[in-house]
Design an enzyme around this catalytic site. Structure first.
Site, PDB file in Angstrom:
ATOM      1  N   HIS A 169       0.833  -1.220   0.133  1.00  0.00           N
ATOM      2  CA  HIS A 169      -0.031   0.056   0.135  1.00  0.00           C
ATOM      3  C   HIS A 169       0.830   1.294  -0.125  1.00  0.00           C
ATOM      4  O   HIS A 169       2.116   1.087   0.040  1.00  0.00           O
ATOM      5  CB  HIS A 169      -0.976  -0.136   1.093  1.00  0.00           C
ATOM      6  CG  HIS A 169      -0.214  -0.223   2.517  1.00  0.00           C
ATOM      7  ND1 HIS A 169       0.361   1.068   3.296  1.00  0.00           N
ATOM      8  CD2 HIS A 169      -0.120  -1.081   3.302  1.00  0.00           C
ATOM      9  CE1 HIS A 169       0.858   0.722   4.228  1.00  0.00           C
ATOM     10  NE2 HIS A 169       0.761  -0.599   4.351  1.00  0.00           N
ATOM     11  N   CYS A 185       2.095  -3.011   6.984  1.00  0.00           N
ATOM     12  CA  CYS A 185       2.639  -4.013   6.192  1.00  0.00           C
ATOM     13  C   CYS A 185       3.824  -3.507   5.243  1.00  0.00           C
ATOM     14  O   CYS A 185       4.778  -3.386   5.887  1.00  0.00           O
ATOM     15  CB  CYS A 185       1.514  -4.532   5.328  1.00  0.00           C
ATOM     16  SG  CYS A 185       0.001  -5.519   6.048  1.00  0.00           S
TER      17      CYS A 185
END
Length: 211
Positions: A169, A185
């Site tokens: 992302h 993440c």
């Protein structure tokens, strides 16, 4: 009169200093354009200050020898790189920031099971437990936008048909690219995740290398 004036002249000469000329490193216009402001989005994506990120983490095509097929994503978490494998022993390399917690749990292979533009974000229970004051207010989720931690795009990794909770992302903290960050993440600079999003379809194979 000459004797009286001499010390003043001498003192003035000795006290004069030159202001050092400092110049910032010149950034190639190619990269300035690559990481410039994007106004063709639902929300404006601000230009990246490339002085705050090591040039090795800027998007670039590099030699890359691998047995993985072209189109595969390889996430090299120890070295903070993400590779999109290309033909002819080449790859498109992106710099990434790696989470210290959730991201380090996953390793191995997965597929991109879902893609989202300006995604909604919900912190995990472990994030809320670890930093309740910071993440507690968003337990019910946060709509997409410039302040959303997932940034303008998210790629959701699935394994055996199930969500791994591992995402690729964007970020609201682009200066953390190339480092291990507190949570999350795999984050890319926002211009990079938009570029990657447009290159890889749902079902793309992803290989995550972990220390």
């Amino acid at each position: 009169m000459f004797m009286i004036g001499l010390p003043a002249v001498t003192l003035a000469a000795c006290s004069s200093t030159r202001t050092p000329v400092t110049t910032e490193p010149r950034i190639d216009p190619y990269y300035q354009a690559m990481y410039g402001t994007m106004t063709n989005e639902k929300f404006v994506v601000q230009a990246m200050d490339l002085r705050r990120v090591d040039p090795q983490f800027w998007r670039q095509e590099v030699p890359y020898v691998t047995s993985e097929r072209p189109g595969t994503l390889v996430v090299d978490t120890p070295n903070h790189f993400l590779y999109l494998v290309m033909e002819g022993g080449r790859a498109l390399r992106y710099g990434v920031g790696v989470g210290k917690s959730e991201a380090l749990v996953f390793r191995g292979t997965a597929t991109i099971g879902r893609k989202a533009e300006w995604p909604r974000w919900t912190p995990t229970q472990s994030m809320i437990k670890r930093e309740p004051e910071r993440y507690g207010p968003y337990a019910g989720g946060m709509e997409g936008g410039p302040t959303n931690p997932l940034g303008p795009r998210a790629l959701y990794l699935y394994k055996d048909g199930r969500d791994t909770l591992f995402r690729l992302h964007g970020t609201t903290e682009p200066y953390t690219i190339g480092t291990n960050v507190s949570s999350g993440c795999i984050r890319l600079m926002n211009q990079d995740i938009i570029d990657l999003y447009g290159r890889v379809p749902t079902g793309t194979r992803v290989v995550v290398i972990n220390a």
